[in-house]
Design a protein around this motif. Sequence first.
Motif, PDB file in Angstrom:
ATOM      1  N   ILE A   1      -8.121   6.610  10.136  1.00  0.00           N
ATOM      2  CA  ILE A   1      -7.043   6.464   9.145  1.00  0.00           C
ATOM      3  C   ILE A   1      -5.805   7.221   9.605  1.00  0.00           C
ATOM      4  O   ILE A   1      -4.687   6.721   9.529  1.00  0.00           O
ATOM      5  N   THR A   2      -6.005   8.437  10.104  1.00  0.00           N
ATOM      6  CA  THR A   2      -4.846   9.247  10.502  1.00  0.00           C
ATOM      7  C   THR A   2      -4.225   8.765  11.812  1.00  0.00           C
ATOM      8  O   THR A   2      -3.172   9.254  12.206  1.00  0.00           O
TER       9      THR A   2
ATOM     10  N   LEU B   1       2.245   1.393   9.906  1.00  0.00           N
ATOM     11  CA  LEU B   1       2.115   1.781   8.496  1.00  0.00           C
ATOM     12  C   LEU B   1       1.324   0.731   7.724  1.00  0.00           C
ATOM     13  O   LEU B   1       0.554   1.051   6.828  1.00  0.00           O
TER      14      LEU B   1
ATOM     15  N   LYS C   1      -2.256   1.307   8.505  1.00  0.00           N
ATOM     16  CA  LYS C   1      -2.699   2.563   7.898  1.00  0.00           C
ATOM     17  C   LYS C   1      -3.037   2.340   6.425  1.00  0.00           C
ATOM     18  O   LYS C   1      -4.086   2.765   5.936  1.00  0.00           O
ATOM     19  N   ALA C   2      -2.144   1.651   5.736  1.00  0.00           N
ATOM     20  CA  ALA C   2      -2.380   1.383   4.314  1.00  0.00           C
ATOM     21  C   ALA C   2      -3.619   0.500   4.146  1.00  0.00           C
ATOM     22  O   ALA C   2      -4.464   0.748   3.279  1.00  0.00           O
TER      23      ALA C   2
ATOM     24  N   LEU D   1      -6.824   2.595   4.876  1.00  0.00           N
ATOM     25  CA  LEU D   1      -7.104   3.546   3.794  1.00  0.00           C
ATOM     26  C   LEU D   1      -7.646   2.796   2.573  1.00  0.00           C
ATOM     27  O   LEU D   1      -8.620   3.221   1.951  1.00  0.00           O
ATOM     28  N   ALA D   2      -7.034   1.655   2.273  1.00  0.00           N
ATOM     29  CA  ALA D   2      -7.498   0.858   1.128  1.00  0.00           C
ATOM     30  C   ALA D   2      -8.912   0.343   1.369  1.00  0.00           C
ATOM     31  O   ALA D   2      -9.737   0.298   0.465  1.00  0.00           O
TER      32      ALA D   2
ATOM     33  N   LEU E   1       5.568   9.832   3.380  1.00  0.00           N
ATOM     34  CA  LEU E   1       4.628   9.537   4.474  1.00  0.00           C
ATOM     35  C   LEU E   1       3.784  10.756   4.828  1.00  0.00           C
ATOM     36  O   LEU E   1       2.558  10.675   4.950  1.00  0.00           O
TER      37      LEU E   1
ATOM     38  N   HIS F   1      -0.085  11.014   4.265  1.00  0.00           N
ATOM     39  CA  HIS F   1      -0.945  11.210   5.428  1.00  0.00           C
ATOM     40  C   HIS F   1      -1.917  12.378   5.183  1.00  0.00           C
ATOM     41  O   HIS F   1      -3.108  12.277   5.454  1.00  0.00           O
TER      42      HIS F   1
ATOM     43  N   GLY G   1      -2.496   8.637  -2.085  1.00  0.00           N
ATOM     44  CA  GLY G   1      -2.031   8.484  -0.704  1.00  0.00           C
ATOM     45  C   GLY G   1      -1.462   7.086  -0.467  1.00  0.00           C
ATOM     46  O   GLY G   1      -0.413   6.935   0.180  1.00  0.00           O
ATOM     47  N   LEU G   2      -2.129   6.089  -1.003  1.00  0.00           N
ATOM     48  CA  LEU G   2      -1.649   4.708  -0.825  1.00  0.00           C
ATOM     49  C   LEU G   2      -0.319   4.489  -1.534  1.00  0.00           C
ATOM     50  O   LEU G   2       0.581   3.826  -1.002  1.00  0.00           O
TER      51      LEU G   2
ATOM     52  N   LEU H   1       2.293   6.099   0.637  1.00  0.00           N
ATOM     53  CA  LEU H   1       2.547   5.277   1.827  1.00  0.00           C
ATOM     54  C   LEU H   1       3.438   4.098   1.474  1.00  0.00           C
ATOM     55  O   LEU H   1       4.349   3.733   2.232  1.00  0.00           O
TER      56      LEU H   1
ATOM     57  N   ARG I   1       7.155   3.250   2.955  1.00  0.00           N
ATOM     58  CA  ARG I   1       7.507   1.984   3.612  1.00  0.00           C
ATOM     59  C   ARG I   1       8.768   1.373   3.007  1.00  0.00           C
ATOM     60  O   ARG I   1       9.645   0.886   3.730  1.00  0.00           O
TER      61      ARG I   1
END
Lengths: 335, 258
Positions: free
Chosen positions: A73-74, A79, A82-83, A86-87, B25, B29, B51-52, B55, B59
């Motif tokens: 994830i990190t 981006l 990453k989203a 994580l989801a 961000l 993170h 976190g989402l 993010l 964006r």
Amino acid sequence: MYTQALNARDDAPAIRPAEELEQEARFQARVDAEERIEANDWMPAAYRKTLVRQISQHAHSEIVGMLPEGNWITRAPSLRRKAALLAKVQDECGHGLYLYAAAETLGVTREELTEQLLSGRAKYSSIFNYPTLTWADMGAIGWLVDGAAIMNQIPLCRCSYGPYARAMIRVCKEESFHQRQGYEIMLTLCRGTPEQKAMAQEALNRWWWPCLMMFGPPDASSQHSDQSTRWKIKRFSNDELRQKFVDATVPQAEYLGLTLPDPDLRFVPDESGDASKGHWAYGEIDWAEFKQILAGNGPCNRDRLAARNKAHDEGAWVREAALAYAGKRRARQAA
Amino acid sequence: MTTTSIRVVETPLVLYALRRADDALVLGHRLSEWCGHAPALEEDMALANIGLDLLGQARSLYSYAAEMEAAGHTEDDFAFHRDAPQYRNLLLAELPNGDFARTILRQFFYAAFADLYWRAMMASPDPTLAAIAAKSEKETAYHLRHSAEWVIRLGDGTEESHRRAADAVAYLWPYTGEMFEADAAERALVDAGTVLDPAGFRDAWDKTVSDILAEATLEKPAAGWMQQGGRSGRHSEHLGHLLAVMQSVPRAIPGATW
Ligand SMILES: [Fe+2]
Ligand SMILES: [Fe+2]
Ligand SMILES: [Fe+2]
């Protein structure tokens, strides 16, 4: 999915009272009629025990399964990725929660089940004991591991036990989303630079055989599928599901321009005379490796359990604080 | 896209958007680092949710910065191809997670500001910023509620949780002042009426924080020396490590699409 490790037999006692045999016959008739068994319905003790084990193993797999993907994830390279990652990992946590809740309808608690996982007594899917080494593993896992999970879980949407079947319907929708997402990562890598394509191939090489093992031991050596089949917990044998998975995956790999790491892979047409109909025969699976992983000797077994134990131990003071605060609040409200 | 860093022309508006984007961000993170390791599964879910949201906010703000800069940069160029000194986030956002108390207090201090700030920014005459503010405000209201509830539970829970929460307050407090600072570039936007002066939210923030800390039986530190520097790229030692991890894959293969 992740039901592979079910290989201990639950023998029913030899002599049983007539009343119980009658109840059992009524139960089996309901199962045969495709009725759903609900939490408060009568069910044989062995049915309950089998389900608790299967559902909790599945729940544990979702939770341990957060770790290999959580590892990236990190480091997700955009981006958007990453989203999405994580989801996805969050979805797996949600699956674990629904499944623990489904298991609880059978009279066990999440705490007991968690304790079984943390102490190493409970099993979870062997696949999560392999390491995630490059970003391409996020593609390969989504495509293949979630893909194998779907193969296993779609039939479970019709499982005779209502709460499990309903949890599976919800879970399957998300797993197929994960699978498409994983495949799309692979596709992007395969259409990318030569390094990216090589990364995709290398990930496929590592994940292919472990994914075939996800369906469990071959039918010839699998002990208790018969009873699970009669109870309509299991609808297809391990080998049937594995074959379906291989047949679905070979053309997908071809479309990516990747090679499956199996020199014995070949198409065997069936007897219909239509040359396009048949199955992909695959080579020998290394069941010795599978056994070692189940015995705790996979590359990551120790790290996975240690990570879950660390989260649990380091979270103890937080959970205690929440309980203590709730107690104080109740006391204040009562006063 | 290249392995080396991009050069950004930081007009006041671009700089403004990058600062807020970087806050979101970097903090998002940090929260994502908890995923799979939280004190309870419900908290894995909640921290991932927050976190989402962050993010997503990042964006939108990077896209806006890209549009304002009009140099062909993308959200990913800003995130993955700037070095630590080019990052413009608050120091508070980059501080390591520490224990759960520190993560929660960090979230609480930030959300208590961001909630007020975005709610007011919904009235910005800039339609994009107003839209981002509207979305962010809804999300941040939940972040504030969630973190404030935990601050109270931890502060008024057990002796150990109280001690840890108090330590977190003490550690984080010197990093809270930076939220209210505005430099000359930002002041120009404030004077033009495009954005709001963060200093204007100090009293309201102070009240929220005082109320929650009091309910949590935690002491509010006296105003004191405040750390700053993140907004102009002078960071703590921690950000470089965060970025080294975060940027490793795209920087390894120049020109690749992911
Ligand atoms: Fe699953
Ligand atoms: Fe899942
Ligand atoms: Fe999944």
